[in-house]
Design a protein around this motif. Structure first.
Motif, PDB file in Angstrom:
ATOM      1  N   THR A 194      10.945  -1.965   3.024  1.00 54.13           N
ATOM      2  CA  THR A 194      10.537  -3.373   3.112  1.00 54.13           C
ATOM      3  C   THR A 194       9.056  -3.520   3.445  1.00 54.13           C
ATOM      4  N   ALA A 195       8.392  -2.450   3.805  1.00 46.79           N
ATOM      5  CA  ALA A 195       6.972  -2.495   4.136  1.00 46.79           C
ATOM      6  C   ALA A 195       6.388  -1.104   3.934  1.00 46.79           C
ATOM      7  N   ALA A 255       1.974   4.998  -7.601  1.00 46.63           N
ATOM      8  CA  ALA A 255       1.800   4.356  -6.299  1.00 46.63           C
ATOM      9  C   ALA A 255       2.685   3.123  -6.227  1.00 46.63           C
ATOM     10  N   ALA A 256       3.353   2.938  -5.092  1.00 45.48           N
ATOM     11  CA  ALA A 256       4.237   1.790  -4.882  1.00 45.48           C
ATOM     12  C   ALA A 256       3.882   1.120  -3.562  1.00 45.48           C
ATOM     13  N   LYS A 257       3.987  -0.200  -3.535  1.00 44.97           N
ATOM     14  CA  LYS A 257       3.666  -0.995  -2.347  1.00 44.97           C
ATOM     15  C   LYS A 257       4.820  -1.958  -2.076  1.00 44.97           C
ATOM     16  N   TYR A 258       5.172  -2.115  -0.791  1.00 42.90           N
ATOM     17  CA  TYR A 258       6.274  -2.988  -0.389  1.00 42.90           C
ATOM     18  C   TYR A 258       5.746  -3.998   0.628  1.00 42.90           C
ATOM     19  N   ILE A 259       5.999  -5.294   0.350  1.00 46.89           N
ATOM     20  CA  ILE A 259       5.490  -6.366   1.201  1.00 46.89           C
ATOM     21  C   ILE A 259       6.636  -7.319   1.522  1.00 46.89           C
ATOM     22  N   GLU A 260       6.909  -7.518   2.801  1.00 46.13           N
ATOM     23  CA  GLU A 260       7.927  -8.484   3.204  1.00 46.13           C
ATOM     24  C   GLU A 260       7.253  -9.848   3.304  1.00 46.13           C
ATOM     25  N   ILE A 261       7.543 -10.736   2.342  1.00 46.15           N
ATOM     26  CA  ILE A 261       6.851 -12.021   2.264  1.00 46.15           C
ATOM     27  C   ILE A 261       7.649 -13.147   2.899  1.00 46.15           C
ATOM     28  N   ALA A 271       7.997  -5.873  -4.263  1.00 43.07           N
ATOM     29  CA  ALA A 271       7.774  -4.446  -4.521  1.00 43.07           C
ATOM     30  C   ALA A 271       6.970  -4.293  -5.806  1.00 43.07           C
ATOM     31  N   LEU A 272       5.923  -3.485  -5.750  1.00 47.21           N
ATOM     32  CA  LEU A 272       5.062  -3.254  -6.901  1.00 47.21           C
ATOM     33  C   LEU A 272       4.859  -1.762  -7.078  1.00 47.21           C
TER      34      LEU A 272
END
Length: 758
Positions: free
Chosen positions: A474-475, A503-509, A516-517
């Motif tokens: 989640t982050a 590369a992957a990025k996780y942002i709890e908005i 998730a990107l």
């Protein structure tokens, strides 16, 4: 439909998916009871120069109505109220918000800042305006450090360099405390276990200049004392102690203690670990207690799964987690895939392939992992494996090989691995692949590639894992970068160079909602095939296993497994020579097929089979929103994937990148997210090369009568013609315009698997 129409269609579907996701996320809020307080349309600030509006909004309680998520901003502009997070005025908080702003400024050096507020009616809504007089900040005129004389000269500069506060900066209490914590951390990493840092600041009356001093109370220099290990029953004490990067008599270093605890957690047999200080204040010797809680010596794991690409698959492993001592691990693993694929490749397992591609795949491996090599940051592994792997409609690979690897932990969550993996491999069912990719279309050339060859790459991999969870992050973020090379020096029959990054990025908005990107790409350069004789074309050969393929449950989900990118059409020679209907001529004459000038445009599309060939360059991007529901047990996931694979002959333009939107559902099971995804691919027509088996005139001196090709004539009857098939393959000219799929439902791709896509 042309490519432009497909792009418009794709973006329209993306927008629809995002609207649906926004609606689902907003439903609980839309049902919120109305209040008699006015809605806040805007919160504005006047007179602020030192700090942004966003920074000041974060410091107060009152909030303005805003779009729920950035990706539905266009719909908010269109006035769709359900997309907004409604906020209402809290009148009693307004005077407190004024004090909060003034305190915000005072903590950052603006002690004379003054704020006021006003409410402006805007229809049925209100606008809150804060007017600020910042005043002149108190500035640091001098910066000093006391107590450094007790520190050896070689360490002094490192303690106070690159601090977040400097002469000329405002007297910012937040940054001053950050500088204090940084100095304190550095002191505790060079032997001062009992250190403290005090702050002394002086502002002469009537001035805006401040003198700032950090007072370092280092205390005595401390060394590591007796080290006691408790709780170990499986591991011997030596194995535990060598995983911590300190020993009795070493200078105290708080970071080393933390690293030691982390290293112990990395041992497979250790469930819990602690490294604690046992000394009293002002002791010059710090005893250390290392506590471990171990699991079982042997571990057996089994798993059974099902996916649309592997059908039913099963896995079992046995591990000894202290093999002959030293925390060394021996693991035996077996995996079988494509179970029942022959029976269900037309229904439950549509991507598992058919024919020999649907036979059982599997791997048996034995691995030995040594967790300590000259340092607890180094580990060594060696494994041997025997496997059968099939890429449907591409090739079947049978290999026997081994792998040796040396890994080093560079930082928490960051590792580098150097490995060598020689394997003796044979490729089956790959005739079309050899012909389309290597131009090896004759029986002799194909047999050379089909025979067993050595593939022995050397690989360097850098991996970063800063995600907060293993199965459902989640982050945080994850990234990998690898380069590999094979040549005669590495004992390989194939020569190539390959690089790949992801590369992957996780942002709890929002509460539980995760953006998730991921972005990925790779390139491989062709080299020589050393088994070819001198004088042959030695270039442009990349082993099939090292080519890039895309499409599938974990890449571009609008396409089936490995079906995005370069491909060819295969067709039986009989289909080229037969009449499609009574009274209609055949697409080609035998003479045209013989010289490869057959125009196969008139052949029905159902007669062709699409065969992926892979490429030498790839790019991919994924974006998905994971909305939880049912108390977090399930997720609704709209997504957009994009990507493409190119071969050397392609121009590689970005206009050929395919975009596929879709929606998915996740059940967060104890073994990981069980995933169902539906992707939608564009309906496009591509000009593809056609490969067919070669033919030659019937020769009664060497051919039997039953060897003749039988085809349907214009009168509808099936009979032989005086031509026979050969074992060679031919490219037909020209290419054929091939439509991927017709109708909306045929463009929907289903994927079922375990684990998040990334």
């Amino acid at each position: 439909m042309n490519r432009g129409d497909a792009r418009c269609s794709s973006f329209g579907i993306v927008a629809t998916a995002l609207v649906v996701s926004g609606l689902l996320a907003a439903l609980p809020f839309a049902a919120h009871a109305q209040t008699d307080r006015p809605e806040v349309r805007e919160i504005a600030f006047r007179g602020n120069r030192a700090f942004s509006d966003d920074a000041l909004r974060a410091a107060i309680v009152n909030r303005r109505t805003e779009c729920r998520f950035w990706f539905v901003q266009p719909f908010c502009w269109m006035g769709m109220g359900v997309m907004h997070a409604r906020q209402y005025l809290a009148p009693r908080q307004l005077p407190l918000d004024v004090l909060r702003i003034e305190r915000f400024y005072a903590e950052r050096g603006y002690r004379d800042a003054d704020a006021d507020t006003a409410i402006v009616q805007a229809g049925e809504k209100v606008e809150v305006i804060f007017t600020i007089e910042e005043g002149v900040p108190i500035v640091i005129d001098s910066l000093g450090f006391q107590g450094l004389e007790s520190v050896p000269p070689a360490r002094r500069a490192s303690l106070v360099k690159d601090l977040p506060i400097r002469v000329g900066d405002p007297l910012d209490a937040i940054r001053i405390d950050e500088a204090r914590q940084l100095i304190l951390k550095r002191l505790r990493e060079v032997g001062y276990a009992h250190a403290d840092v005090l702050i002394d600041q002086f502002i002469p009356a009537g001035t805006r200049r401040a003198s700032l001093d950090f007072i370092l109370d280092t205390g005595p220099e401390v060394r590591i004392g007796e080290i006691v290990v408790v709780g170990n029953q499986i591991l011997d004490e030596r194995s535990v102690r060598r995983m911590v990067p300190f020993d009795s008599g070493d200078l105290y270093n708080r970071r080393a203690l933390e690293d030691g605890q982390r290293n112990l957690f990395g041992l497979d047999v250790v469930r819990l670990a602690s490294v604690t200080e046992q000394g009293a204040i002002f002791d010059t010797v710090m005893p250390i207690r290392i506590g471990v809680q171990e699991g079982t010596l042997h571990r057996v794991r089994t798993a059974v799964g099902w996916s649309t690409s592997d059908c039913v698959n099963a896995e079992a492993s046995w591990a000894s987690r202290n093999f002959f001592g030293g925390a060394r691990r021996l693991q035996i693993r077996a995996r079988v895939a494509n179970i029942l694929a022959q029976d269900f490749n037309d229904s439950a397992c549509p991507q598992a392939g058919s024919g020999e591609f649907a036979d059982l795949d599997g791997q048996v491996s034995v691995a030995l992992i040594q967790p300590w090599i000259f340092s607890p940051r180094n580990s060594f592994s060696a494994s041997a494996f025997l496997e059968r792997e099939s890429l449907p409609d591409v090739f079947i690979r049978e290999a026997l090989g081994f792998n040796v690897a040396l890994s080093r932990a560079l930082a928490p969550g960051v590792s580098a691995t150097l490995s060598w993996e020689p394997q003796f491999a044979r490729l089956e069912a790959a005739e079309l692949f050899f012909c389309s990719s290597f131009r090896a279309c004759t029986e002799d050339d194909i047999s050379l590639f089909r025979s067993s060859n050595w593939l022995a790459p050397v690989r360097l991999t850098l991996a970063i894992d800063r995600a907060n969870q293993l199965f459902n992050p989640t982050a945080g973020y994850q990234a990998t970068f690898s380069v590999e090379s094979a040549s005669e020096i590495t004992a390989s029959d194939f020569k190539y160079r390959r690089a790949e990054a992801s590369a992957a990025k996780y942002i709890e908005i929002d509460d539980g909602t995760v953006l998730a990107l991921r972005a990925s790409g790779g390139v491989v350069t062709a080299g020589e095939f050393f088994r070819l004789d001198d004088g042959e074309n030695l270039q442009d050969i990349v082993h099939p296993e090292k080519r890039f393929f895309s499409g599938g449950a974990s890449s571009v989900r609008g396409f089936a497994e490995n079906r995005l990118g370069p491909r060819v059409l295969s067709v039986r020679a009989e289909r080229l020579l037969e009449a499609p209907a009574v009274g209609e001529p055949a697409a080609c004459s035998p003479e045209e097929v013989f010289v490869a000038s057959c125009d196969a445009t008139g052949v029905r599309q159902s007669a062709f089979a699409q065969r992926p060939t892979g490429g030498t360059r790839s790019i991919g991007a994924n974006l998905e929103l994971r909305f939880p529901f049912d108390e977090g047990r399930f997720q609704f996931v709209p997504f957009v994937d994009a990507g493409q694979v190119w071969d050397r002959s392609d121009d590689g333009g970005f206009d050929s990148i395919e975009i596929t939107p879709g929606v998915g559902f996740r059940y967060l099971s104890p073994v990981g997210p069980i995933r169902l995804d539906l992707g939608l691919r564009p309906n496009e027509t591509d000009a593809l090369r056609v490969i067919s088996s070669g033919i030659r005139p019937f020769d009664p001196m060497q051919d039997a009568l039953e060897d003749r090709i039988e085809v349907r004539g214009t009168d509808g009857t099936i009979g032989p013609i005086d031509w026979v098939r050969t074992s060679d393959l031919l490219f037909m000219d020209p290419r054929v315009r091939f439509e991927r799929s017709d109708g909306l439902l045929n463009r929907v791709q289903l994927h079922i698997s375990i684990g998040q896509a990334f």
